[in-house]
Motif scaffolding. Structure first.
Motif, PDB file in Angstrom:
ATOM      1  N   LYS A  85       0.844  -1.194   0.000  1.00  0.00           N
ATOM      2  CA  LYS A  85       0.000   0.000   0.000  1.00  0.00           C
ATOM      3  C   LYS A  85       0.873   1.236   0.000  1.00  0.00           C
ATOM      4  O   LYS A  85       1.884   1.287   0.679  1.00  0.00           O
ATOM      5  N   ASN A  86       0.462   2.225  -0.762  1.00  0.00           N
ATOM      6  CA  ASN A  86       1.169   3.493  -0.768  1.00  0.00           C
ATOM      7  C   ASN A  86       0.821   4.251   0.510  1.00  0.00           C
ATOM      8  O   ASN A  86      -0.258   4.809   0.644  1.00  0.00           O
ATOM      9  N   GLN A  87       1.750   4.238   1.471  1.00  0.00           N
ATOM     10  CA  GLN A  87       1.475   4.870   2.765  1.00  0.00           C
ATOM     11  C   GLN A  87       1.300   6.375   2.646  1.00  0.00           C
ATOM     12  O   GLN A  87       0.623   6.990   3.476  1.00  0.00           O
ATOM     13  N   SER A  90      -2.367   7.258   2.408  1.00  0.00           N
ATOM     14  CA  SER A  90      -3.218   6.708   3.460  1.00  0.00           C
ATOM     15  C   SER A  90      -3.934   7.819   4.232  1.00  0.00           C
ATOM     16  O   SER A  90      -3.642   9.008   4.074  1.00  0.00           O
ATOM     17  N   LEU A  91      -4.866   7.412   5.091  1.00  0.00           N
ATOM     18  CA  LEU A  91      -5.575   8.379   5.932  1.00  0.00           C
ATOM     19  C   LEU A  91      -4.601   9.105   6.865  1.00  0.00           C
ATOM     20  O   LEU A  91      -4.763  10.298   7.145  1.00  0.00           O
ATOM     21  N   GLU A  92      -3.586   8.378   7.343  1.00  0.00           N
ATOM     22  CA  GLU A  92      -2.590   9.000   8.216  1.00  0.00           C
ATOM     23  C   GLU A  92      -1.818  10.088   7.464  1.00  0.00           C
ATOM     24  O   GLU A  92      -1.484  11.136   8.037  1.00  0.00           O
ATOM     25  N   GLU A 156      -1.122   9.518  -6.508  1.00  0.00           N
ATOM     26  CA  GLU A 156       0.064   8.722  -6.193  1.00  0.00           C
ATOM     27  C   GLU A 156       1.157   9.013  -7.215  1.00  0.00           C
ATOM     28  O   GLU A 156       0.943   8.887  -8.421  1.00  0.00           O
ATOM     29  N   ASP A 160       5.243   5.070  -2.018  1.00  0.00           N
ATOM     30  CA  ASP A 160       5.169   5.859  -0.785  1.00  0.00           C
ATOM     31  C   ASP A 160       5.400   7.347  -1.036  1.00  0.00           C
ATOM     32  O   ASP A 160       5.980   8.058  -0.215  1.00  0.00           O
TER      33      ASP A 160
END
Length: 353
Positions: A85-87, A90-92, A156, A160
């Motif tokens: 997953k592309n951090q 992310s929601l974070e 994206e 990351d």
């Protein structure tokens, strides 16, 4: 639980072994006192030998089962692991970008506040990036206070790495007292975010963009359906008044009488009141006989304020034993989305041809 039961089995075997050893010691003691072999001596020797053979076999089986079980569990866990997953998307990462925007759009022109803002920026910025994150104080006459932000887009850009676009609302102020000027402002703000495996960071100066938010959606079309005959349509239209009044105002138990399944709808439980069906189009169901697809525009009233609302519902109506009941609400599939931009492109292609 399975492992605990296996260990209990081993403990029982060990206890049996110790009991057997105790019996053997007593036997040797008796043997010293008498040269006469006790009755059953050979049988006991065979029993001890058999025990050791069985004990070794069972112990081997338990060990093999435990290790193979751990291996299968590991393989199973490996299979259910989510894909990479592309951090940075992310929601974070979005929360990080919003925190950055909050500190970015908050500044005052005093020397102390300039230093404080620069220190806050260092918590976000990668090495080598301007310590003010691109804000140029030269000639700056306005203070700024962040108000809110809204996520608009995530793009994206690599592993990351992502561009997170926010619509940021902030308040600009100038002067004091009666001469104070205040302006409300908003900008589409792009935060370049990267994740290094431990923390998020802004890897280059943030930028501004613009998003045209007017929809390009033209319509959503259903598959082509055949119009129901006039008599059937009239009967169904009369049924619609009964259904929507019950749907809006009756209890769930009473509504269930005109549904094929109670799970289809709970109704509105008098949170809205039915006034009338403004429009309806009745079509034959392409799959089932005695079934009809109905598109409606219904006028509902908010009971406490009498505010009217027009709403759309699609129903699947089933004719059973000469009566009509609803077998589905907004359950039509195979819809096609049409865009205004697509339509314009097609017109250009036709002109070129």
């Amino acid at each position: 639980m399975e492992k605990k039961s296996k260990f209990k089995t081993i403990i029982k075997m060990v206890k049996r072994f110790l009991q057997t050893e105790k019996e053997r010691a007593e036997f040797k003691k008796r043997k010293k006192n008498s040269s006469i072999k006790p009755k059953g001596f050979v049988s006991r020797k065979l029993g001890v030998t058999s025990f050791w053979v069985m004990f070794g076999f069972m112990f081997l089986v338990v060990l093999v089962t435990m290790f193979s079980g751990n291996s299968s569990e590991a393989n199973s866990n490996k299979d259910v692991l989510p894909p990479d997953k592309n951090q940075a998307a992310s929601l974070e990462a979005v929360q990080f970008a919003e925190n950055f925007a909050k500190d970015y759009f908050t500044w005052n022109l005093t020397d102390k506040d300039k230093v404080n803002r620069k220190e806050k920026m260092q918590a976000y910025l990668a090495q080598g990036i301007d310590q003010n994150a691109g804000l140029d104080y030269t000639g700056l006459e306005w203070d700024s206070n962040y108000r809110s932000s809204e996520l608009k887009k995530i793009e994206e850009e690599g592993n990351d790495i992502a561009h997170i676009t926010l619509l940021v609302n902030f308040e600009l102020s100038q002067g004091d007292g009666e001469k104070k000027k205040v302006k409300q402002s908003q900008k589409y703000f792009v935060v370049p975010v990267a994740f290094d495996g431990e923390t998020f960071g802004v890897y280059e100066l943030p930028k501004f963009t613009y998003i045209y938010e007017n929809t390009t959606l033209k319509e959503v079309k259903s598959e082509r359906l055949k119009q129901a005959d006039v008599k059937e349509s009239e009967k169904i239209k009369a049924f619609l008044d009964t259904f929507f009044r019950s749907f809006a105002e009756d209890s769930k138990d009473k509504l269930n009488y005109i549904l094929t399944d109670e799970k289809i709808a709970d109704g509105l439980n008098q949170t809205m009141l039915f006034e009338q069906v403004n429009k309806s189009n009745v079509f034959k169901d392409p799959v089932e006989d005695n079934s009809f697809v109905v598109f409606t525009e219904v006028r509902l009233i908010e009971p406490e304020t009498n505010i009217p609302f027009l709403v759309n519902y699609q129903l699947t109506v089933l004719k059973k034993d000469g009566k009509y009941i609803v077998s589905g609400i907004d359950d039509q599939k195979n819809k096609v989305v049409e865009s205004i931009e697509v339509e314009e492109d097609e017109e250009i292609d036709e002109e070129v041809e």
